[in-house]
Design an enzyme around this catalytic site. Structure first.
Site, short mmCIF file in Angstrom:
data_model
loop_
_atom_site.label_atom_id
_atom_site.label_comp_id
_atom_site.label_asym_id
_atom_site.label_seq_id
_atom_site.Cartn_x
_atom_site.Cartn_y
_atom_site.Cartn_z
N GLY A 109 -9.80 4.60 -19.91
CA GLY A 109 -11.19 5.67 -19.66
C GLY A 109 -10.98 6.49 -18.77
CG MET A 111 -6.82 11.20 -19.55
SD MET A 111 -5.18 11.65 -20.12
CE MET A 111 -4.68 10.06 -20.52
CG HIS A 485 -14.11 0.71 -16.04
ND1 HIS A 485 -14.34 0.97 -14.85
CD2 HIS A 485 -13.23 1.77 -16.10
CE1 HIS A 485 -13.56 1.60 -14.18
NE2 HIS A 485 -12.68 2.30 -14.86
CD GLU A 779 18.63 -8.29 15.37
OE1 GLU A 779 17.40 -8.05 14.98
OE2 GLU A 779 19.09 -8.96 16.22
CB CYS A 865 16.57 -12.99 8.10
SG CYS A 865 17.30 -12.31 9.86
C1 PEP Z 1 14.88 -8.36 12.24
O1 PEP Z 1 15.07 -7.52 13.27
O2 PEP Z 1 15.12 -7.83 11.17
C2 PEP Z 1 14.71 -9.74 12.47
C3 PEP Z 1 14.49 -10.58 11.41
O3 PEP Z 1 14.39 -10.07 13.94
P1 PEP Z 1 13.06 -9.85 14.74
O4 PEP Z 1 11.91 -9.37 13.54
O5 PEP Z 1 12.68 -11.13 15.14
O6 PEP Z 1 13.31 -9.10 15.61
MG MG Z 2 15.40 -8.36 15.24
#
Ligand code: PEP
Ligand code: MG
Length: 932
Positions: A109, A111, A485, A779, A865
């Protein structure tokens, strides 16, 4: 050689096919396939497609068509004329065509379309003769004039009428006036003389308002319509839809010119939309709606309630209407046969549009049907069982966002039973949602900006509403069916939606809705059940909808059969761990020790932790640590037990200590008392913990280095918990993880403590040895840069991409909200780097970390993580760099299983490399045992 811009289809032949969707658009490619493929050769009205390339050239050349196009269109038109035995512009036997858009991706819908193109004062008698109805011909002409004036002469010409002054509205009021003067109830009552009057009035008004005559010339109409379709590619609603769906502007749209099949010639004609399977729940049943004596747009517009095509498609809403299967048995049988041929051919659920002209069936469109999450999952699982598709195909059929829909909450059935159903409609989008009523798309957008949850209530939605539909939690409409729609758009997004609640009266100007005498106003809370099609007053509680969903688990098993990367979870409590296990987590990738001091039942351990933080001397601290020890140990033990022998990565205390300082007076008093110090002394100690930049301050391994006894207590808790479980005959795989490491010496400092405590625990439990790993988070950028060195001391790496992103960009993860929206709007950044890995920047550090780490330990276990571990795009990246696992929150685990399987299928070279040279958890685990 002249470039080919026009592709013919029809009469059991076609110049294009389904694989050419980039060039012919989805609609054009599938019309060609349906018409020309030897297994199909379906009754498709002949026509031709002008390619998407022409659209791009049109814009490139300042809205001019390429010169070669005219001759190619004329040649294709000749072919259509041949196939239809009619002539475009012929007064006796006129060919009429529809002119429709058709981009690579469906943009429902968004065009423009022109129908009945080629109808003029001159050709009108020929059409009347063909259908033996002058009334029909005049009505078709009237419709063409109104549509053309609106789409081509006003919108495509870029005229922006003043509020309430659009030509379409003006022509509609002329129509209403004529009806009113003659006391007619509906358009059907209009007589030939009325239509003639209307046509004259329309033409005069068009000339008056737009300053131009309606072009009563077939060729002018055709070119005007083609241009209007191209212009609509850059219309406001199309642009806004492309932004939402991420469709590139450069794709352009094709134009399909196709001979008209009339569904509105009388009661032996009609038009319909159907799905080869139910797009709402995935049932393998033919599902659709049709309207007798109507043109295609009428079904999608939702202005008349369509009839069900068969018994299966009946609902309380439409069961009083005749079904197609009985209305025209022959046509229904034919279309049912087409249904199964199309599914076999495309090996997917198809969304089809058809028209019946005087009992003759025509196929106007087929495409892979949009479906909501639950339906996508069920269809994928069923089609594997039916041997229609392979498990690999099934895995690729479900988008991670669709799987997400299944993980969304549903209304608590116990509470729902007790609640009074205010209104009922059709279940167009699954799950439950609560929100405050708004009546305009604009209000939905504004309310969302101020943090409110809304439910957009409309008579029916139209493409102008998309932004508001997006901004609301759910959509409720009074009109329209499952192919309206609102239903189409909501299904595409997996949004909770109820349509066609016909007993509801919506009054937009008064901002009220009324159902069975009950009135609700803007701002009132309602709750929708989009799976059942009901709605309730107020806010009903929601619960997890994943229990007992066999299709979900069957589908995830298919994913597991093709994926190689493991999926872990970030869980801090035994409860989270159990939930994640149910979703298929194969371990915990991050147990944040500090989280046991927040939330349920945390008062006592938190108090003891505070005592430890406020301690002045090592001695004082050790007393507090001893009190804390049993809490930490039992929590970790419970979590390891819940993980059934899967690895559990326990990260040592990370956050800045001042985060735990109590702020309320009561808590401060009892803490001071317990430490035997004055309130002033406590305040002094708390002040001493203040830092200017706590995210880069006294946190992570820096705590364990300044207070080794803090590390020692935690390590002892982990290892004793593990030893006890081993003694109980249970399998455990603890992994001790050190946070915020930037230099190998930091890690070595902590390792010495771990080694010593391990020996002591073995002795205490009379064990020669038991399994555990020692590793680090990567990290801090320096850790990625020196990963080779760090790998000498670590047995695993886990990328903490939250901090790594923070420190690489220099963006505070807690304060990014202040400027991120500007960055995204101004396209300074393509997306939030805290949600999806910034592959060009942070990604380089990750790749470097992996490569350098594995250059020292080829089987080094590596995972992620950070929050990115649950983001499908980032999961693909993790797979490509060779991670062994991703870890994400429990509710993201199913999505990660799917994304990881899709990554394996999309990168077959990596998959083969991985299976021939496994770097999986087991290999590295055994090796580390030996080195111990
Ligand atoms: C991160 O830094 O990616 C981590 C998993 O640790 P936090 O978030 O607890 O600092
Ligand atoms: Mg961290």
């Amino acid at each position: 050689m002249v470039k080919k811009y026009v592709y013919f289809f029809g009469n059991a032949t076609a110049e294009g096919n389904a694989s050419m969707r980039d060039l012919l658009g989805g609609k054009g490619a599938n019309l060609a396939e349906m018409a020309g493929h030897k297994d199909l050769r379906l009754p498709v009205p002949p026509g031709f497609t002008i390619t998407t390339e022409v659209c791009n050239l049109y814009y490139k050349n300042g809205k001019k068509m390429p010169v070669e196009l005219k001759a190619q269109v004329e040649a294709a038109m000749k072919k259509v004329e041949g196939a239809m035995a009619k002539k475009f512009g012929d007064p006796k036997n006129p060919l009429l065509v529809s002119v429709r858009s058709g981009a690579r991706a469906s943009m429902p819908g968004m065009m423009e379309t022109i129908l009945n193109c080629g109808l003029t004062e001159k050709t009108l008698p020929g059409l009347a003769e063909k259908f033996g109805s002058e009334r029909f011909a005049y009505d078709a002409y009237r419709r063409l004039i109104a549509m053309y004036a609106d789409v081509v002469m006003e919108k495509a010409a870029g005229i922006e009428p003043k509020e309430g002054k659009a030509i379409r509205g003006q022509l509609d009021s002329i129509l209403e006036k004529v009806k009113h003067e003659n006391h007619y109830e509906s358009d059907k009552d209009l007589k030939i003389k009325d239509l003639k009057t209307l046509i004259a009035l329309y033409k005069a008004r068009i000339k008056d308002v737009l300053g131009k005559e309606f072009p009563d010339d077939p060729s002018q109409q055709l070119w005007g319509a083609v241009m209007a379709v191209f212009n609509s590619w850059n219309g406001k609603k199309a642009i806004s839809y492309r932004r939402i769906e991420g469709i590139p502007d450069a794709w352009g749209t094709a134009v399909n010119v196709q001979s008209m099949a009339f569904g509105n010639t009388g009661d032996k004609s009609g038009t319909g939309v159907a799905f080869t399977r139910n797009p709402g729940n995935g049932d393998n049943a033919f599902y659709g709606e049709y309207l007798v004596n109507a043109q295609g747009e009428d079904v999608v517009a939702g202005t008349r309630t369509p009839s069900p095509i068969n018994k299966y498609s009946q609902s309380s809403h439409n069961k009083h209407l005749p079904i197609l299967a009985e209305w025209d048995v022959k046509v229904y049988k034919q279309i049912e046969d087409i249904r199964s041929r199309l599914e076999k051919h495309y090996r997917d659920m198809q969304d089809i549009e058809f028209t019946v002209e005087e009992g003759k069936l025509f196929m106007l469109q087929c495409r892979s049907g949009k479906r909501n999450g639950p339906a996508a999952v069920k269809m994928a699982v069923d089609m594997v069982k039916e041997k229609l598709i392979t498990k690999e195909e099934a895995v690729m059929r479900v988008k991670p966002s669709q799987l997400d829909e299944l993980l969304h909450p549903i209304i608590d059935p116990v509470e729902e039973k007790k609640a009074y159903i205010v209104g009922k409609g059709l279940p167009a989008g699954p799950g439950g949602a609560s929100g405050q009523i708004v009546f305009t798309a604009q209000a939905a957008v504004e309310w969302k900006k101020s943090g409110k949850k809304t439910i957009l209530v409309r008579e029916e939605t139209n493409p102008e509403d998309v932004e508001g539909m997006r901004a609301s939690e759910a959509i409720l409409t009074a009109r329209g069916g499952m192919t309206s729609h609102a239903a189409l758009v909501a299904r595409g997004w997996g949004k909770c939606c109820v349509v066609g609640c016909s007993e509801m009266d919506v009054n937009v100007s008064a901002k009220t809705l009324t159902v069975k005498g009950k009135m609700l106003k803007e701002g009132d809370w309602i709750t929708l059940n989009g799976t059942k099609g009901t709605f309730y007053e107020g806010r009903l509680p929601m619960i997890d909808g994943t229990e007992d969903n066999k299709d979900l688990y069957d589908f995830l098993n298919l994913c597991d059969a093709v994926r190689t990367m493991k999926i872990r979870t970030n869980a801090d409590t035994p409860e989270d761990a159990r939930k994640a296990r149910k979703f298929g987590a194969e371990g915990i990738g991050l147990f944040r020790t500090e989280h046991m001091f927040y939330g349920k039942n945390s008062e006592e351990p938190l108090f003891k932790l505070r005592k430890m933080i406020m301690s002045k001397s090592e001695e004082e601290r050790r007393v507090a640590l001893n009190e804390l020890f049993p809490h930490v140990k039992s929590d970790i033990k419970g979590t390891m037990e819940a993980m059934d022998g899967y690895p559990v990565t326990i990260r040592l205390l990370d956050p800045p200590l001042h985060e735990f300082v109590p702020h309320n007076e009561e808590a401060q008093k009892s803490l001071a008392q317990s430490l035997g110090i004055s309130a002033e002394e406590l305040q002094k100690r708390a002040d001493g913990l203040h830092e200017n930049n706590p995210m880069m301050g006294h946190r992570g391994c820096r705590l364990g280095i300044t207070y080794p006894e803090v590390t020692e207590m935690q390590v002892r808790a982990i290892l004793e918990a593990a030893a006890e479980l081993v003694k109980e005959g249970k399998k455990v795989q603890p992994e001790i993880m050190i946070p915020v490491v930037g230099a190998v010496a930091e890690l070595d400092h902590q390792k010495a403590i771990v080694d010593r405590v391990y020996a002591e625990v073995c002795k205490k439990y009379n064990l020669k040895k038991f399994d555990y790993l020692f590793g680090t988070m990567i990290e801090v950028p320096r850790a990625a840069l020196t990963a080779g060195k760090i790998a000498e001391s670590a047995e695993f790496f886990s990328f903490g991409t939250n901090d790594l992103t923070q420190m690489t960009f220099g963006f505070s993860r807690d304060d990014i909200g202040g400027f991120l929206p500007y960055y995204l709007e101004g396209e300074i950044l393509p997306e939030d780097p805290f949600q999806s890995i910034d592959e060009n920047g942070v990604g380089q550090l990750i790749e470097m970390g992996v490569t350098r780490g594995r250059s020292i330990k080829p089987k080094l276990k590596i995972g992620i993580c950070g929050e990115h571990g649950g983001d499908p795009k980032s999961i693909h990246f993790c797979y490509k760099v060779g991670m062994d696992y991703v870890s994400c929150s429990p509710y993201r685990v199913p999505i990660a299983r799917l994304a990881s399987a899709q990554a394996a299928l999309k990168n077959p070279e990596k998959t083969t490399a991985k299976s021939s040279k496994p770097v999986g958890a087991k290999g590295s685990f055994k090796k580390t045992l030996k080195s111990r």
